[in-house]
Design an enzyme around this catalytic site. Structure first.
Site, PDB file in Angstrom:
ATOM      1  N   SER A 150       0.882  -1.305  -0.033  1.00 63.07           N
ATOM      2  CA  SER A 150       0.084   0.081  -0.119  1.00 63.07           C
ATOM      3  C   SER A 150       0.792   1.305  -0.047  1.00 63.07           C
ATOM      4  CB  SER A 150      -0.885  -0.117   1.082  1.00 63.07           C
ATOM      5  OG  SER A 150      -1.308   1.215   1.486  1.00 63.07           O
ATOM      6  N   TYR A 188      -1.891   0.058  10.207  1.00 65.51           N
ATOM      7  CA  TYR A 188      -1.984  -0.442   8.742  1.00 65.51           C
ATOM      8  C   TYR A 188      -0.948  -0.595   8.076  1.00 65.51           C
ATOM      9  CZ  TYR A 188      -3.587  -1.266   4.080  1.00 65.51           C
ATOM     10  OH  TYR A 188      -3.786  -1.503   2.911  1.00 65.51           O
ATOM     11  N   LYS A 236       1.715  -3.443   6.480  1.00 69.01           N
ATOM     12  CA  LYS A 236       2.293  -3.584   5.234  1.00 69.01           C
ATOM     13  C   LYS A 236       3.878  -3.756   4.969  1.00 69.01           C
ATOM     14  CE  LYS A 236      -1.727  -4.414   3.366  1.00 69.01           C
ATOM     15  NZ  LYS A 236      -2.241  -5.809   2.731  1.00 69.01           N
TER      16      LYS A 236
HETATM   17  N1  UFG Z   1     -12.740  10.998   2.791  1.00 71.07           N
HETATM   18  C1  UFG Z   1     -13.680  11.989   3.069  1.00 71.07           C
HETATM   19  N2  UFG Z   1     -14.894  11.519   3.520  1.00 71.07           N
HETATM   20  C2  UFG Z   1     -15.236   9.959   3.652  1.00 71.07           C
HETATM   21  C3  UFG Z   1     -14.177   9.453   3.298  1.00 71.07           C
HETATM   22  C4  UFG Z   1     -13.081   9.849   2.854  1.00 71.07           C
HETATM   23  O1  UFG Z   1     -13.467  13.112   3.293  1.00 71.07           O
HETATM   24  O2  UFG Z   1     -16.297   9.942   4.227  1.00 71.07           O
HETATM   25  C5  UFG Z   1     -11.469  11.517   2.286  1.00 71.07           C
HETATM   26  C6  UFG Z   1     -10.213  10.907   3.147  1.00 71.07           C
HETATM   27  O3  UFG Z   1      -9.913  11.996   4.150  1.00 71.07           O
HETATM   28  C7  UFG Z   1      -9.115  10.856   2.193  1.00 71.07           C
HETATM   29  C8  UFG Z   1      -9.827  10.702   0.662  1.00 71.07           C
HETATM   30  O4  UFG Z   1     -11.363  10.928   1.116  1.00 71.07           O
HETATM   31  O5  UFG Z   1      -8.450  12.248   1.942  1.00 71.07           O
HETATM   32  C9  UFG Z   1      -9.810   9.284   0.327  1.00 71.07           C
HETATM   33  O6  UFG Z   1     -10.314   8.446   1.620  1.00 71.07           O
HETATM   34  P1  UFG Z   1     -10.365   6.733   1.301  1.00 71.07           P
HETATM   35  O7  UFG Z   1     -10.778   6.399   2.737  1.00 71.07           O
HETATM   36  O8  UFG Z   1     -11.078   6.569   0.228  1.00 71.07           O
HETATM   37  O9  UFG Z   1      -8.859   6.563   1.140  1.00 71.07           O
HETATM   38  P2  UFG Z   1      -7.538   6.614   1.816  1.00 71.07           P
HETATM   39  O10 UFG Z   1      -6.896   7.565   0.910  1.00 71.07           O
HETATM   40  O11 UFG Z   1      -7.927   6.943   3.117  1.00 71.07           O
HETATM   41  O12 UFG Z   1      -6.999   5.133   1.887  1.00 71.07           O
HETATM   42  C10 UFG Z   1      -6.414   4.589   0.714  1.00 71.07           C
HETATM   43  C11 UFG Z   1      -6.633   3.056   0.861  1.00 71.07           C
HETATM   44  C12 UFG Z   1      -5.894   2.417   2.058  1.00 71.07           C
HETATM   45  C13 UFG Z   1      -4.556   2.887   2.116  1.00 71.07           C
HETATM   46  C14 UFG Z   1      -4.363   4.524   2.056  1.00 71.07           C
HETATM   47  C15 UFG Z   1      -2.968   4.855   1.873  1.00 71.07           C
HETATM   48  O13 UFG Z   1      -8.102   2.684   1.007  1.00 71.07           O
HETATM   49  O14 UFG Z   1      -5.921   0.975   2.096  1.00 71.07           O
HETATM   50  O15 UFG Z   1      -5.015   4.764   0.938  1.00 71.07           O
HETATM   51  O16 UFG Z   1      -2.923   5.998   2.599  1.00 71.07           O
HETATM   52  F1  UFG Z   1      -4.019   2.627   3.435  1.00 71.07           F
END
Ligand code: UFG
Length: 345
Positions: free
Chosen positions: A123, A147, A151
């Site tokens: 990741s 997490y 990884k």
């Molecule tokens: N976000 C919101 N509201 C929500 C959900 C997400 O504003 O309800 C934002 C998050 O803060 C982030 C972006 O949308 O800035 C993307 O969020 P996601 O949860 O979709 O994805 P992440 O970037 O947090 O996570 C992804 C993968 C993880 C991995 C990570 C690496 O899903 O498995 O990238 O940092 F670990």
């Protein structure tokens, strides 16, 4: 599906999940025999006609013995594991157990049966808060959540196993997997869902608010920037990684597009694609969210020959929306017979 004990077989752990199922389908279409090993703990019922599905834990020694004895397993693709970043910080014991400790069962059984190709779902979380954008594989790895630590720890284990026991491995550092294969209805079904795109689509559909986690980041519109990658492109990268291991011993590759999309841009895209409005509520920041994560995937482009084809944000959201609208009536099992099958061996 009846298995042929001589046919080249790939074992796909977590193959009933989102990225695993997309990859398993591609492998089956490329002529591999696919065995999916999945405990379906999150309520999936995934018994497609094109793969043999074993309902068991990926670390189950008895099942691994049976599988490796009876079938010509040439490689293992390991997707099984826990993914919720938020939960990982609250429950590190379970995360280290599931994502790290259990992997020794699998790797040691592979050694015992002289299966030496392993492809691992790593990741972008291994980088933590990056010092520069786009991120290359040479940049420092300093995970900022449990997490990401799990990884990165597995990557280290793989390096040591490679050095000491000759394991060949590829670790693929995914940026943000998104989209769906709507022809085959293979998409995101996380329970609970924490990812931005499916939550946004649900908010648009149900007329509920979507919560943005912080709009005070150092980005042009104040919201976090991510590199969204279509799951179909991600599946192709796994196939290319498998081919790469025919010749090479190890590799670590970023998988992303190099294009950053902010949360507000995502919201605008969802509105455009669905034709629906979305009520936005800005909340405080979520723990462990770096302001930008954008991949430099030059290495995967040049060495694996992997070029994303579907990873335009419009295509990603359109496919995710297509999946969202049909997922409740989708064929998650190709037939009743497959659904009723609860395979052990
Ligand atoms: N976000 C919101 N509201 C929500 C959900 C997400 O504003 O309800 C934002 C998050 O803060 C982030 C972006 O949308 O800035 C993307 O969020 P996601 O949860 O979709 O994805 P992440 O970037 O947090 O996570 C992804 C993968 C993880 C991995 C990570 C690496 O899903 O498995 O990238 O940092 F670990």
């Amino acid at each position: 599906m009846e298995l042929d004990m001589h046919k080249p077989t790939v074992l796909v752990t977590g193959g009933a999940g989102y990225i695993g199922s997309n990859t398993a389908w591609l492998l089956a279409n490329k002529g591999y025999q696919v065995v999916i090993l999945d405990n379906m703990r999150y309520g999936q019922h995934f018994y497609p006609s094109w793969a043999r599905v074993i309902l068991a834990d990926f670390a189950d020694q008895t099942i691994l013995d049976q599988l490796f004895t009876h079938y010509n397993v040439q490689a293992v693709m390991h997707f099984a594991g826990l993914i919720e970043v938020g939960r990982s910080g609250k429950d590190p014991s379970t995360f280290y157990q599931e994502n790290v400790a259990k992997i020794f069962n699998l790797l040691n059984k592979m050694r015992e049966y002289q299966i030496d190709k392993f492809i691992f779902s790593s990741s972008a979380a291994v980088y933590g808060t990056p010092k520069r954008i786009p991120i290359t594989e040479e940049d420092p790895c300093n995970p900022v959540n449990t997490y990401g630590n799990t990884k990165y720890t597995v990557e280290k284990i793989l390096q040591d196993y490679s050095h000491a026991y000759g394991l060949k491995f590829v670790a693929l550092r995914y940026f943000n997997a998104a989209g769906a294969d709507i022809e085959n209805m293979l998409g995101e079904r996380h329970e609970p869902e924490t990812h931005a795109i499916p939550l946004l689509l649900e908010a648009a559909d149900k007329g509920e608010p979507f919560y943005i986690f912080g709009d005070d980041y150092g980005t042009p519109d104040g919201t976090c920037i991510r590199d969204y990658l279509h799951v179909k492109d991600l599946a192709v990268a796994h196939y290319k990684a498998l081919k790469y291991l025919d010749i090479h011993k190890t590799g670590i590759f970023n998988l992303g597009t190099g294009i950053g999309v902010s949360v507000k841009e995502l919201v605008a895209t969802v509105k455009r694609i669905t034709g629906l409005s979305v009520e936005i509520v800005v909340q405080g920041r979520r723990d462990g969210d770096p302001d930008r994560l954008v991949a430099d995937a030059t290495k995967a482009n040049q060495i694996l020959g992997w070029i994303p084809e579907y990873s335009y944000i419009e295509t990603i959201v359109a496919d995710a929306w297509g999946f969202y609208q049909k997922k409740d009536i989708s064929m998650h099992c190709d037939s009743d017979q497959h659904c009723q099958q609860r395979s052990t061996f």
